[in-house]
Design a protein around this motif. Structure first.
Motif, PDB file in Angstrom:
ATOM      1  N   LYS A 280     -35.336  74.145  90.659  1.00 30.83           N
ATOM      2  CA  LYS A 280     -36.179  75.371  90.256  1.00 30.83           C
ATOM      3  C   LYS A 280     -35.782  76.033  88.966  1.00 30.83           C
ATOM      4  CE  LYS A 280     -37.144  76.270  95.161  1.00 30.83           C
ATOM      5  NZ  LYS A 280     -36.693  77.285  96.334  1.00 30.83           N
ATOM      6  N   ASP A 281     -34.659  76.159  88.690  1.00 33.76           N
ATOM      7  CA  ASP A 281     -34.160  76.751  87.431  1.00 33.76           C
ATOM      8  C   ASP A 281     -34.871  75.830  86.207  1.00 33.76           C
ATOM      9  OD1 ASP A 281     -32.893  78.677  88.865  1.00 33.76           O
ATOM     10  OD2 ASP A 281     -30.827  77.506  88.479  1.00 33.76           O
ATOM     11  N   GLN A 282     -35.111  74.680  86.297  1.00 32.82           N
ATOM     12  CA  GLN A 282     -35.506  74.050  85.076  1.00 32.82           C
ATOM     13  C   GLN A 282     -37.231  73.828  85.041  1.00 32.82           C
ATOM     14  OE1 GLN A 282     -32.460  70.750  85.616  1.00 32.82           O
ATOM     15  NE2 GLN A 282     -32.884  70.850  83.355  1.00 32.82           N
ATOM     16  N   VAL A 283     -37.863  74.377  85.997  1.00 29.88           N
ATOM     17  CA  VAL A 283     -39.264  74.432  86.110  1.00 29.88           C
ATOM     18  C   VAL A 283     -39.536  75.794  85.879  1.00 29.88           C
ATOM     19  CG1 VAL A 283     -41.349  73.752  87.508  1.00 29.88           C
ATOM     20  CG2 VAL A 283     -39.075  72.497  87.883  1.00 29.88           C
ATOM     21  N   GLU A 284     -40.726  75.758  85.071  1.00 30.27           N
ATOM     22  CA  GLU A 284     -41.589  77.067  84.625  1.00 30.27           C
ATOM     23  C   GLU A 284     -42.982  76.981  84.873  1.00 30.27           C
ATOM     24  OE1 GLU A 284     -42.400  80.039  81.021  1.00 30.27           O
ATOM     25  OE2 GLU A 284     -40.654  78.668  80.936  1.00 30.27           O
ATOM     26  N   VAL A 285     -43.374  77.527  86.018  1.00 29.07           N
ATOM     27  CA  VAL A 285     -44.943  77.563  86.623  1.00 29.07           C
ATOM     28  C   VAL A 285     -45.743  78.264  85.806  1.00 29.07           C
ATOM     29  CG1 VAL A 285     -46.404  77.354  88.600  1.00 29.07           C
ATOM     30  CG2 VAL A 285     -43.993  76.526  88.857  1.00 29.07           C
ATOM     31  N   ILE A 286     -46.571  77.935  85.340  1.00 29.03           N
ATOM     32  CA  ILE A 286     -47.893  78.640  84.367  1.00 29.03           C
ATOM     33  C   ILE A 286     -48.892  78.766  85.192  1.00 29.03           C
ATOM     34  CG2 ILE A 286     -48.965  78.657  82.250  1.00 29.03           C
ATOM     35  CD1 ILE A 286     -46.036  78.652  81.704  1.00 29.03           C
TER      36      ILE A 286
ATOM     37  N   CYS B  46     -39.880  62.797  78.320  1.00 32.35           N
ATOM     38  CA  CYS B  46     -39.866  63.796  77.008  1.00 32.35           C
ATOM     39  C   CYS B  46     -38.714  63.510  76.263  1.00 32.35           C
ATOM     40  CB  CYS B  46     -40.156  65.256  77.386  1.00 32.35           C
ATOM     41  SG  CYS B  46     -41.328  65.756  78.322  1.00 32.35           S
ATOM     42  N   GLN B  47     -38.824  63.452  74.881  1.00 31.32           N
ATOM     43  CA  GLN B  47     -37.619  63.383  74.023  1.00 31.32           C
ATOM     44  C   GLN B  47     -37.606  64.740  73.086  1.00 31.32           C
ATOM     45  OE1 GLN B  47     -36.780  59.616  72.428  1.00 31.32           O
ATOM     46  NE2 GLN B  47     -34.875  60.371  71.374  1.00 31.32           N
ATOM     47  N   ALA B  48     -36.501  65.309  72.948  1.00 33.11           N
ATOM     48  CA  ALA B  48     -36.407  66.225  71.960  1.00 33.11           C
ATOM     49  C   ALA B  48     -36.400  65.903  70.399  1.00 33.11           C
ATOM     50  CB  ALA B  48     -34.912  67.098  72.099  1.00 33.11           C
ATOM     51  N   THR B  49     -36.830  66.754  69.664  1.00 37.08           N
ATOM     52  CA  THR B  49     -36.819  66.383  68.233  1.00 37.08           C
ATOM     53  C   THR B  49     -35.601  66.823  67.295  1.00 37.08           C
ATOM     54  OG1 THR B  49     -38.328  68.296  67.667  1.00 37.08           O
ATOM     55  CG2 THR B  49     -39.298  66.012  68.301  1.00 37.08           C
ATOM     56  N   ASP B  50     -34.751  67.416  67.945  1.00 37.74           N
ATOM     57  CA  ASP B  50     -33.489  68.263  67.341  1.00 37.74           C
ATOM     58  C   ASP B  50     -32.499  68.014  68.017  1.00 37.74           C
ATOM     59  OD1 ASP B  50     -31.654  70.504  66.589  1.00 37.74           O
ATOM     60  OD2 ASP B  50     -33.425  71.217  65.380  1.00 37.74           O
ATOM     61  N   THR B  51     -31.301  67.596  67.470  1.00 37.13           N
ATOM     62  CA  THR B  51     -29.978  67.293  68.090  1.00 37.13           C
ATOM     63  C   THR B  51     -29.309  68.619  68.537  1.00 37.13           C
ATOM     64  OG1 THR B  51     -28.861  67.373  65.605  1.00 37.13           O
ATOM     65  CG2 THR B  51     -29.764  65.324  66.436  1.00 37.13           C
ATOM     66  N   ASN B  52     -29.944  69.696  68.208  1.00 38.69           N
ATOM     67  CA  ASN B  52     -29.079  70.816  68.940  1.00 38.69           C
ATOM     68  C   ASN B  52     -29.640  71.150  70.340  1.00 38.69           C
ATOM     69  OD1 ASN B  52     -27.676  71.783  66.589  1.00 38.69           O
ATOM     70  ND2 ASN B  52     -29.603  72.632  65.711  1.00 38.69           N
ATOM     71  N   SER B  53     -30.393  70.438  70.791  1.00 40.89           N
ATOM     72  CA  SER B  53     -31.009  70.463  72.319  1.00 40.89           C
ATOM     73  C   SER B  53     -29.801  69.812  73.283  1.00 40.89           C
ATOM     74  CB  SER B  53     -32.213  69.304  72.291  1.00 40.89           C
ATOM     75  OG  SER B  53     -33.285  69.840  71.497  1.00 40.89           O
ATOM     76  N   VAL B  54     -29.482  70.824  74.217  1.00 43.55           N
ATOM     77  CA  VAL B  54     -28.587  70.458  75.261  1.00 43.55           C
ATOM     78  C   VAL B  54     -29.080  70.659  76.566  1.00 43.55           C
ATOM     79  CG1 VAL B  54     -26.606  70.991  73.814  1.00 43.55           C
ATOM     80  CG2 VAL B  54     -27.666  72.704  75.272  1.00 43.55           C
ATOM     81  N   ASN B  55     -30.368  71.124  76.763  1.00 46.72           N
ATOM     82  CA  ASN B  55     -30.908  71.543  78.125  1.00 46.72           C
ATOM     83  C   ASN B  55     -32.554  71.434  77.871  1.00 46.72           C
ATOM     84  OD1 ASN B  55     -31.076  71.808  80.680  1.00 46.72           O
ATOM     85  ND2 ASN B  55     -30.306  73.871  80.730  1.00 46.72           N
ATOM     86  N   PHE B  56     -33.157  71.519  79.091  1.00 44.82           N
ATOM     87  CA  PHE B  56     -34.706  71.516  79.011  1.00 44.82           C
ATOM     88  C   PHE B  56     -35.161  72.297  80.153  1.00 44.82           C
ATOM     89  CE2 PHE B  56     -33.783  67.924  81.699  1.00 44.82           C
ATOM     90  CZ  PHE B  56     -34.650  67.844  82.717  1.00 44.82           C
ATOM     91  N   LYS B  57     -36.456  72.413  79.888  1.00 46.70           N
ATOM     92  CA  LYS B  57     -37.246  72.960  81.035  1.00 46.70           C
ATOM     93  C   LYS B  57     -38.823  72.020  81.185  1.00 46.70           C
ATOM     94  CE  LYS B  57     -35.809  77.715  81.659  1.00 46.70           C
ATOM     95  NZ  LYS B  57     -36.205  78.809  82.698  1.00 46.70           N
ATOM     96  N   ILE B  58     -39.257  72.176  82.231  1.00 42.77           N
ATOM     97  CA  ILE B  58     -40.709  71.470  82.207  1.00 42.77           C
ATOM     98  C   ILE B  58     -41.666  72.897  82.674  1.00 42.77           C
ATOM     99  CG2 ILE B  58     -42.036  70.105  83.816  1.00 42.77           C
ATOM    100  CD1 ILE B  58     -39.866  68.595  82.147  1.00 42.77           C
ATOM    101  N   GLU B  59     -42.535  72.568  81.920  1.00 38.74           N
ATOM    102  CA  GLU B  59     -43.543  73.841  82.170  1.00 38.74           C
ATOM    103  C   GLU B  59     -44.839  73.059  82.600  1.00 38.74           C
ATOM    104  OE1 GLU B  59     -43.383  77.085  78.488  1.00 38.74           O
ATOM    105  OE2 GLU B  59     -44.075  75.250  78.098  1.00 38.74           O
ATOM    106  N   PHE B  60     -45.265  73.608  83.886  1.00 35.08           N
ATOM    107  CA  PHE B  60     -46.426  72.794  84.575  1.00 35.08           C
ATOM    108  C   PHE B  60     -47.386  73.992  85.015  1.00 35.08           C
ATOM    109  CE2 PHE B  60     -48.525  71.820  88.173  1.00 35.08           C
ATOM    110  CZ  PHE B  60     -48.932  70.303  87.824  1.00 35.08           C
ATOM    111  N   SER B  61     -48.594  73.474  84.652  1.00 29.51           N
ATOM    112  CA  SER B  61     -49.865  74.325  85.135  1.00 29.51           C
ATOM    113  C   SER B  61     -50.769  73.520  85.989  1.00 29.51           C
ATOM    114  CB  SER B  61     -50.635  74.968  83.862  1.00 29.51           C
ATOM    115  OG  SER B  61     -51.824  75.642  84.190  1.00 29.51           O
ATOM    116  N   ASN B  62     -51.434  74.077  87.032  1.00 33.21           N
ATOM    117  CA  ASN B  62     -52.190  73.291  87.724  1.00 33.21           C
ATOM    118  C   ASN B  62     -53.696  73.471  87.231  1.00 33.21           C
ATOM    119  OD1 ASN B  62     -52.833  75.765  88.911  1.00 33.21           O
ATOM    120  ND2 ASN B  62     -52.043  75.372  90.914  1.00 33.21           N
TER     121      ASN B  62
END
Length: 127
Positions: A24-30, A102-118
């Motif tokens: 839930k912390d890694q999912v952002e619902v739009i 998905c793959q980051a484009t920057d080596t400073n990335s250490v975490n991610f979120k998934i944005e989802f819209s229905n």
């Protein structure tokens, strides 16, 4: 015997709650909600110094569901790294899974979120 079974049940419940909260912390619902879509099996790994995120969408309903998703990559301070990715259309059929990666484009990335819209009203789609 009953105490040990109860203790095992409580520990299992706590572990399940922790893993659910992490997702839930890694999912952002739009928009309103995920609807019949569940997001599960979120995981990440480093590939050639870049963070790769992957997971699974699952449709619990009885009709196909369209949605849009994109990954947002974050640095150690939880600030976005890089530009917003393009929204991806996904169709998940009833009681089916559909994986994403998905793959980051920057080596400073250490975490991610998934944005989802229905629905498409909440996203900007480029053709």
């Amino acid at each position: 015997m009953k105490k040990s079974i109860l203790l095992i049940g409580i520990m299992f419940g706590l572990l399940s709650a922790c893993s659910t909260n992490k997702i839930k912390d890694q999912v952002e619902v739009i928009g309103n909600s995920l609807g019949d879509i569940q997001i599960k099996d979120l995981r990440s790994m480093q590939v050639n110094g870049l963070l790769m995120a992957q997971g699974t969408f699952h449709n619990t309903g009885d009709k196909p569901v369209n949605g849009y998703y994109r990954c947002k990559f974050l640095d150690a301070m939880n600030f976005q790294v890089g530009e917003n990715q393009v929204w991806q259309l996904i169709t998940v059929y009833p009681n089916q899974d559909d994986s994403f990666r998905c793959q980051a484009t920057d080596t400073n990335s250490v975490n991610f979120k998934i944005e989802f819209s229905n629905n498409a009203e909440n996203v900007t789609i480029y053709h």
